[in-house]
Write a protein that holds these residues in place. Structure first.
Motif, PDB file in Angstrom:
ATOM      1  N   ALA A 205       3.584  16.665   3.988  1.00  0.00           N
ATOM      2  CA  ALA A 205       2.984  15.330   4.113  1.00  0.00           C
ATOM      3  C   ALA A 205       1.458  15.426   4.093  1.00  0.00           C
ATOM      4  N   GLU A 206       0.919  16.419   4.772  1.00  0.00           N
ATOM      5  CA  GLU A 206      -0.539  16.609   4.776  1.00  0.00           C
ATOM      6  C   GLU A 206      -1.038  16.954   3.377  1.00  0.00           C
ATOM      7  N   ALA A 207      -0.274  17.769   2.668  1.00  0.00           N
ATOM      8  CA  ALA A 207      -0.646  18.125   1.294  1.00  0.00           C
ATOM      9  C   ALA A 207      -0.571  16.905   0.374  1.00  0.00           C
ATOM     10  N   LEU A 208       0.434  16.059   0.551  1.00  0.00           N
ATOM     11  CA  LEU A 208       0.561  14.845  -0.264  1.00  0.00           C
ATOM     12  C   LEU A 208      -0.626  13.909  -0.024  1.00  0.00           C
ATOM     13  N   LEU A 209      -1.060  13.805   1.225  1.00  0.00           N
ATOM     14  CA  LEU A 209      -2.206  12.949   1.528  1.00  0.00           C
ATOM     15  C   LEU A 209      -3.483  13.505   0.899  1.00  0.00           C
ATOM     16  N   LYS A 210      -3.685  14.807   1.002  1.00  0.00           N
ATOM     17  CA  LYS A 210      -4.889  15.410   0.399  1.00  0.00           C
ATOM     18  C   LYS A 210      -4.896  15.228  -1.115  1.00  0.00           C
ATOM     19  N   GLU A 211      -3.740  15.397  -1.725  1.00  0.00           N
ATOM     20  CA  GLU A 211      -3.632  15.188  -3.169  1.00  0.00           C
ATOM     21  C   GLU A 211      -3.939  13.732  -3.515  1.00  0.00           C
ATOM     22  N   GLY A 212      -3.432  12.813  -2.693  1.00  0.00           N
ATOM     23  CA  GLY A 212      -3.703  11.396  -2.902  1.00  0.00           C
ATOM     24  C   GLY A 212      -5.185  11.078  -2.823  1.00  0.00           C
ATOM     25  N   GLU A 213      -5.871  11.700  -1.881  1.00  0.00           N
ATOM     26  CA  GLU A 213      -7.314  11.482  -1.734  1.00  0.00           C
ATOM     27  C   GLU A 213      -8.092  12.029  -2.922  1.00  0.00           C
TER      28      GLU A 213
ATOM     29  N   PRO B 211     -10.318   8.858  -3.903  1.00  0.00           N
ATOM     30  CA  PRO B 211     -11.061   9.085  -2.656  1.00  0.00           C
ATOM     31  C   PRO B 211     -11.399   7.759  -1.972  1.00  0.00           C
ATOM     32  N   GLY B 212     -11.426   7.805  -0.647  1.00  0.00           N
ATOM     33  CA  GLY B 212     -11.783   6.599   0.095  1.00  0.00           C
ATOM     34  C   GLY B 212     -11.391   6.708   1.555  1.00  0.00           C
ATOM     35  N   PRO B 213     -11.776   5.718   2.345  1.00  0.00           N
ATOM     36  CA  PRO B 213     -11.523   5.757   3.794  1.00  0.00           C
ATOM     37  C   PRO B 213     -10.050   5.661   4.172  1.00  0.00           C
ATOM     38  N   TRP B 214      -9.188   5.327   3.213  1.00  0.00           N
ATOM     39  CA  TRP B 214      -7.767   5.190   3.527  1.00  0.00           C
ATOM     40  C   TRP B 214      -7.144   6.490   4.023  1.00  0.00           C
ATOM     41  N   GLY B 215      -7.679   7.623   3.580  1.00  0.00           N
ATOM     42  CA  GLY B 215      -7.130   8.919   4.010  1.00  0.00           C
ATOM     43  C   GLY B 215      -7.321   9.140   5.498  1.00  0.00           C
TER      44      GLY B 215
ATOM     45  N   GLY C 267       0.585   5.000  -1.240  1.00  0.00           N
ATOM     46  CA  GLY C 267       0.482   4.278  -2.511  1.00  0.00           C
ATOM     47  C   GLY C 267      -0.963   4.101  -2.967  1.00  0.00           C
ATOM     48  N   ARG C 268      -1.911   4.254  -2.058  1.00  0.00           N
ATOM     49  CA  ARG C 268      -3.330   4.138  -2.429  1.00  0.00           C
ATOM     50  C   ARG C 268      -3.762   5.294  -3.331  1.00  0.00           C
ATOM     51  N   LYS C 269      -2.930   6.311  -3.406  1.00  0.00           N
ATOM     52  CA  LYS C 269      -3.188   7.425  -4.328  1.00  0.00           C
ATOM     53  C   LYS C 269      -3.406   6.925  -5.751  1.00  0.00           C
ATOM     54  N   PHE C 270      -2.752   5.831  -6.101  1.00  0.00           N
ATOM     55  CA  PHE C 270      -2.724   5.379  -7.497  1.00  0.00           C
ATOM     56  C   PHE C 270      -3.836   4.395  -7.848  1.00  0.00           C
ATOM     57  N   GLY C 271      -4.795   4.217  -6.950  1.00  0.00           N
ATOM     58  CA  GLY C 271      -5.946   3.372  -7.261  1.00  0.00           C
ATOM     59  C   GLY C 271      -6.121   2.244  -6.272  1.00  0.00           C
ATOM     60  N   VAL C 272      -7.152   1.467  -6.506  1.00  0.00           N
ATOM     61  CA  VAL C 272      -7.494   0.374  -5.604  1.00  0.00           C
ATOM     62  C   VAL C 272      -6.611  -0.830  -5.917  1.00  0.00           C
ATOM     63  N   ARG C 273      -5.605  -1.022  -5.078  1.00  0.00           N
ATOM     64  CA  ARG C 273      -4.700  -2.154  -5.233  1.00  0.00           C
ATOM     65  C   ARG C 273      -4.441  -2.749  -3.853  1.00  0.00           C
ATOM     66  N   HIS C 274      -4.028  -3.988  -3.833  1.00  0.00           N
ATOM     67  CA  HIS C 274      -3.701  -4.652  -2.579  1.00  0.00           C
ATOM     68  C   HIS C 274      -2.197  -4.528  -2.352  1.00  0.00           C
ATOM     69  N   LEU C 275      -1.444  -5.568  -2.698  1.00  0.00           N
ATOM     70  CA  LEU C 275       0.008  -5.480  -2.562  1.00  0.00           C
ATOM     71  C   LEU C 275       0.572  -4.351  -3.423  1.00  0.00           C
ATOM     72  N   GLY C 276      -0.119  -4.027  -4.497  1.00  0.00           N
ATOM     73  CA  GLY C 276       0.312  -2.947  -5.377  1.00  0.00           C
ATOM     74  C   GLY C 276       0.464  -1.614  -4.675  1.00  0.00           C
ATOM     75  N   HIS C 277      -0.349  -1.365  -3.613  1.00  0.00           N
ATOM     76  CA  HIS C 277      -0.234  -0.072  -2.928  1.00  0.00           C
ATOM     77  C   HIS C 277       1.099   0.046  -2.199  1.00  0.00           C
TER      78      HIS C 277
END
Length: 198
Positions: free
Chosen positions: A8-16, A20-24, A59-69
């Protein structure tokens, strides 16, 4: 099914790395809060709570989206076989299992929106879903926030905050205070929890 803590930690780092952004750090703080609260609840697994907190916004891994995330996170976790994490990707954003009170833009395709609505109708919300909703409302990007401070921040950024959702977050705080027998800010170490970037 859930990934291991390390996965899970690796998935989050990959997502960032992808977005990149404060969501991580928000996710890390939510995870730390969830772990601490679950540790004091006899019917909860603190490691599971941590993993779910870490992945609720994946889901924020895939870009800046609102409901899309929400749909991105749900579909991504389902594709990896992590159905428990996929569920929390959905439930953390909807206090009443409908999209009616969603805060933010409806930036999904009709197909993505239907995936969300269909899944919300079939799943049963449990204590982990409620816990991550609470921790999402507590977690800033740098520290644990007063829940009302966090909701006011969201209201300022988006222009509104549904009263029902506001009241639901206060109820969740009270619910977990009853379960733990302690003030929730004391449980999570509100003035101590700070997370550095992964």
């Amino acid at each position: 099914m859930l990934p291991t803590r390390e996965k899970a930690e690796a998935l989050l780092k990959e997502g960032e790395r992808c977005n990149p952004g404060p969501w991580g750090n928000h996710s890390r703080i939510a995870a730390c809060c969830a772990e601490k609260i679950a540790e004091e609840c006899k019917d909860m697994d603190s490691n599971k709570a941590y993993i779910l907190g870490l992945l609720h916004d994946i889901g924020r891994k895939f870009g800046v989206r609102h409901l899309g995330h929400v749909s991105d996170g749900y579909s991504y976790m389902m594709s990896l076989g992590y159905d428990e994490a996929a569920k929390v990707c959905l439930t953390h954003s909807f206090h009443d299992q409908t999209t009616d009170g969603y805060i933010g833009k409806f930036d999904t395709t009709q197909e993505e929106l239907q995936i969300i609505r269909d899944a919300l109708q079939t799943l049963a919300v449990d204590e982990y879903d409620r816990l991550i909703q609470l921790c999402d409302a507590l977690a800033g990007a740098e520290r644990v926030l007063d829940i009302e401070e966090r909701m006011k921040d969201v209201k300022q950024r988006y222009g509104y905050y549904p009263q029902e959702k506001w009241e639901n977050n206060i109820r969740l705080k009270q619910h977990f205070e009853e379960k733990t027998g302690r003030d929730i800010y004391a449980v999570v170490g509100k003035d101590a929890v700070q997370v550095k970037e992964g």
